[in-house]
Design an enzyme around this catalytic site. Structure first.
Site, PDB file in Angstrom:
ATOM      1  N   SER A 548      -2.185  41.793  -4.090  1.00 52.64           N
ATOM      2  CA  SER A 548      -2.793  42.731  -3.316  1.00 52.64           C
ATOM      3  C   SER A 548      -1.951  43.640  -2.495  1.00 52.64           C
ATOM      4  O   SER A 548      -2.289  44.601  -2.122  1.00 52.64           O
ATOM      5  CB  SER A 548      -3.690  41.760  -2.300  1.00 52.64           C
ATOM      6  OG  SER A 548      -2.831  40.952  -1.633  1.00 52.64           O
ATOM      7  N   ASP A 698      -2.631  41.698   9.129  1.00 49.42           N
ATOM      8  CA  ASP A 698      -3.168  40.416   9.210  1.00 49.42           C
ATOM      9  C   ASP A 698      -1.836  39.408   8.980  1.00 49.42           C
ATOM     10  O   ASP A 698      -2.231  38.120   8.529  1.00 49.42           O
ATOM     11  CB  ASP A 698      -4.088  40.292   7.753  1.00 49.42           C
ATOM     12  CG  ASP A 698      -3.611  40.634   6.780  1.00 49.42           C
ATOM     13  OD1 ASP A 698      -2.367  41.261   6.767  1.00 49.42           O
ATOM     14  OD2 ASP A 698      -4.187  40.629   5.644  1.00 49.42           O
ATOM     15  N   HIS A 701      -0.594  41.615   4.767  1.00 43.41           N
ATOM     16  CA  HIS A 701      -0.698  42.775   3.979  1.00 43.41           C
ATOM     17  C   HIS A 701      -0.214  43.929   5.136  1.00 43.41           C
ATOM     18  O   HIS A 701      -0.146  43.831   6.026  1.00 43.41           O
ATOM     19  CB  HIS A 701      -1.991  43.213   3.678  1.00 43.41           C
ATOM     20  CG  HIS A 701      -2.964  42.262   2.793  1.00 43.41           C
ATOM     21  ND1 HIS A 701      -3.339  41.157   3.192  1.00 43.41           N
ATOM     22  CD2 HIS A 701      -2.810  41.964   1.506  1.00 43.41           C
ATOM     23  CE1 HIS A 701      -3.829  40.568   2.204  1.00 43.41           C
ATOM     24  NE2 HIS A 701      -3.454  40.896   1.072  1.00 43.41           N
TER      25      HIS A 701
END
Ligand code: SGN
Ligand code: CA
Length: 723
Positions: A548, A698, A701
């Site tokens: 991600s 977070d 990320h």
């Protein structure tokens, strides 16, 4: 006393004989034949007199298991003596690498003649056989085609099980040379789906319904929640033509899936006529009742079960006939004495247990493989062994029988010491077997899982839901209730978990290196096929491979990407949630990055840490495999390997610590030529080692500012590498 001496002399002369003359081996192997359908192994629903002869004149192994309950993988385990993750054939549809060490080649080198007829299902052509003739893929019951050694196809009119027996007998009688020992593998299609019987068995259960298993109406309570997702139930997943043998269009899509009976389509007019004469009146009777609405839901399932189980058992019967014909021939030809005969099947099968047909799950019915063996003069007639044996043991067994050396990388163990020990376990025999099923996102929707089975208990692990399941097989032989949470079982649970970890280590199971798809998740599936498509547009200047954090170049990193790579041919191969094993899958199965790229930036592994606290050594091995794949697939591409970015607010964050350790290992993969390494931690950390939310909102990320730092930090290196 005199008798005893005489006996000893006879016994030792038998042994001497066996030692002098290497035995022949006839390996009769069927497809999906469950132990519950062999009378010698306790079937309550059918009789298999010829297979039973092997039990009477030889031995049964009750605790015989497969390593991966599915066709191709089981066969690959048998050929190599290695678990699926080592022999590379983890799921149906994989391509068997026939250049690796397999027992047929090794016994051939030791002077054996090798022959194979029937089902193969490994996609590549057989290697190591003097003669082979195989079914394409799954093969057919009626008028089957066979691939010949010159790759041409030949159609035989007749019934597959009989044709395979004929071909096996023909080789024995006419084609082998009689001056060498042989191994003949006679591999049936039956009783695999769609369970098409020969007319001589049509009336086998006439007027005698087959008894139902207790768990036919299993509610799937008290075990993994994934059970309910199965697509192999008799109630919901039986097809109109294919399974239930109705003709024409599906008249009841609310009750049956739609798939015609392709076997019927292959039949000659005469075969069709015989078939219809038996099936049609019975079908019409049922359909009349169904239409009239007088059948309850339960009665419909019971009818489906009867149709299924009787077709299945009739298909078994022809296999048993074939075993009889081969045993008769061995007797007549005077071969019986020095020929070992084995009967087995690639895995077990559900005969209505848990409401199912098919296999795959690690429950007893499909974990077990029949194993019956006759070896006159060595194996005591009527022996019954409790030893835990597995299909990875067959290759070393055959090698020992042929007097060939057993390579040290073979994972199974020769069964010969057990054979010579009356079936009793030798003191150094294993106390548990390891099992692993890998077919995520495949027909019947059975989840990836693995586990261990001891003589008394079973432990399973379902990674998708992170659930354990444990069964006390003595108290709960049908495996209806998991006891992993039961405090009374705490010590057993701990012991089994240890056994599970140790066996995974022992067999070298590292899930970070075993290609895995997430194709059961729609989002992943879609992104993955998009990326595969995008990657075909190469060549590229720069490609980013990862999870991600890499995918985020399309989100928060979008403008930074534009700024740095907008004028370049750049490709983003990031998929959120991916671990090393998923990237490995993508690089192999979907051949992403098979087009030339100047530079590949690789950053992967944080999810291995986040989801499973996976051992840094294991994750590093996953990264190493990814580098290897890129090197192999795209020669000349330079790789910029990045240390996994820090995560978690504080330097004490346990997952961050895992990443730190992984980085200590993967930095060594840099070779200064193809692979270059950079650790960007300092770009993202405050002086006290904490992470600022402005950089990682977070703590995992990146923000836009984070992407800016990433791009800026690697830019000089990229230029050096030719961007
Ligand atoms: C086919 C069958 C499945 C079966 C697999 C694997 N469907 O796909 O029911 O699970 O083979 O079987 S069918 O429509 O072709 O009958 S295996 O024995 O080859 O592993
Ligand atoms: Ca099978």
């Amino acid at each position: 006393m005199r008798h005893l001496i005489a006996l000893i002399i006879i016994a030792s002369s038998i042994a001497a004989n066996a030692a002098q003359k290497r035995p022949n081996i006839v390996f009769i192997f069927s497809d999906d034949h469950a132990v519950q359908a062999i009378s010698a192994l306790g079937s309550k629903i059918n009789q298999t007199p010829h297979i039973d002869r092997l039990a009477k004149e030889g031995a049964i192994y009750r605790n015989s298991f497969c390593a991966n309950s599915i066709c191709g993988p089981s066969r690959a385990c048998i050929l190599t003596g290695k678990h699926s993750h080592i022999n590379g054939f983890r799921r149906n549809g994989d391509f068997f690498d026939g250049s690796q060490g397999t027992f047929p080649k090794m016994v051939q080198n030791a002077g054996y003649q090798t022959a194979l007829v029937g089902k193969w299902h490994l996609r590549s052509n057989p290697t190591g056989f003097n003669y082979w003739e195989i079914l394409p893929g799954q093969g057919n019951y009626y008028n089957p085609d066979f691939i010949q050694m010159d790759k041409k196809r030949k159609r035989y009119e007749g019934y597959c099980t009989d044709v395979i027996t004929d071909l096996a007998l023909n080789w024995l009688k006419n084609d082998r040379s009689t001056d060498k020992p042989f191994i003949l593998m006679c591999q049936h299609k039956a009783p695999h789906r769609n369970w098409s019987p020969h007319p001589r068995h049509f009336d086998l259960f006439k007027g005698k319904p087959v008894s139902e298993p207790d768990s036919l109406f299993d509610s799937y309570a008290d075990r993994t929640k994934l059970l309910k997702e199965n697509e192999m139930s008799i109630s919901e997943h039986m097809f109109w033509g294919h399974d239930m043998k109705f003709r024409g269009e599906n008249q009841h899509p609310e009750v049956f899936g739609s798939l015609p009976n392709r076997e019927y389509q292959r039949m000659t007019d005469e075969q069709k006529k015989t078939w219809d004469e038996w099936y049609e009146p019975r079908n019409q009777l049922f359909l009349k009742d169904l239409k009239s609405g007088k059948l309850s839901e339960k009665e419909i399932i019971q009818w489906k079960y009867q149709r299924y189980i009787t077709d299945y058992l009739k298909s078994v019967q022809a296999v048993d006939d074939g075993v009889g014909r081969i045993l008769d021939y061995l007797d007549k030809a005077g071969l019986a004495e020095n020929t070992i005969v084995i009967y087995s099947s690639d895995q077990g099968f559900y005969l209505g247990e848990h409401g199912w047909y098919d296999k795959r799950w690690m429950y007893e019915e499909s974990l077990k493989m029949p194993f019956l063996i006759r070896w006159p003069g060595v194996i005591m007639p009527g022996s019954d062994s409790p030893a835990l044996i597995q299909n990875i043991d067959y290759a070393p067994t055959f090698l020992e029988l042929a007097g060939a050396p057993i390579p040290s990388d073979i994972q199974g163990r020769s069964l010969v010491p057990l054979f010579r020990n009356g079936g009793a376990k030798t003191s150094d025999w294993r106390d548990a077997i390891y099992y692993a099923y890998y077919e995520n996102a495949a027909v019947h929707n059975v989840p990836v899982h693995d586990g261990v089975r001891t003589e008394t208990h079973k432990l399973m692990w379902f990674p998708r839901t992170r659930e354990w399941q444990m069964h006390d097989l003595g108290k709960d032989p049908s495996e209806m209730k998991s006891v992993h949470n039961d405090p009374a079982y705490a010590p057993t649970f701990a012991a089994l978990q240890k056994r599970y970890r140790d066996l995974r280590n022992h067999y070298g199971v590292n899930s970070a290196t075993i290609p895995a798809t997430r194709g059961n998740q729609k989002g992943w599936r879609e992104r993955n096929s998009q990326l595969t498509k995008n990657s075909r547009k190469g060549p590229f200047d720069i490609v980013f491979v990862g999870d991600s954090i890499t995918q985020g170049w399309e989100g928060r990193g979008k403008e930074v990407w534009e700024k740095y790579y907008g004028d370049k041919r750049a490709l983003n191969l990031g998929i959120g949630g991916d671990r090393t094993e998923h990237v490995i899958w993508r690089l192999t199965k979907d051949k992403q990055l098979s087009r030339r790229a100047k530079i590949a930036v690789v950053m992967i592994g944080t999810n291995n840490t986040g989801h499973f606290d996976q051992d840094p050594e294991e994750v590093a091995a996953g990264v190493e495999d990814i580098l290897g794949l890129i090197k192999k697939n795209v020669p000349k591409t330079k790789i910029l390997l990045l240390g996994i970015f820090p995560r978690g607010q504080s330097p004490q964050d346990l997952k961050r610590l895992n990443n730190v350790m992984i980085n200590q290992k993967i930095r060594r993969f840099a070779d200064g030529e193809r692979v270059h390494y950079m650790d960007l931690s300092n770009e993202f950390l405050e002086p006290d080692g904490t992470i600022d939310k402005k950089i990682m909102p977070d703590y995992l990320h990146l923000s836009e500012a984070g992407y800016e730092r990433w791009a800026r930090a690697i830019q000089p290196k990229l230029e050096e590498l030719g961007l």
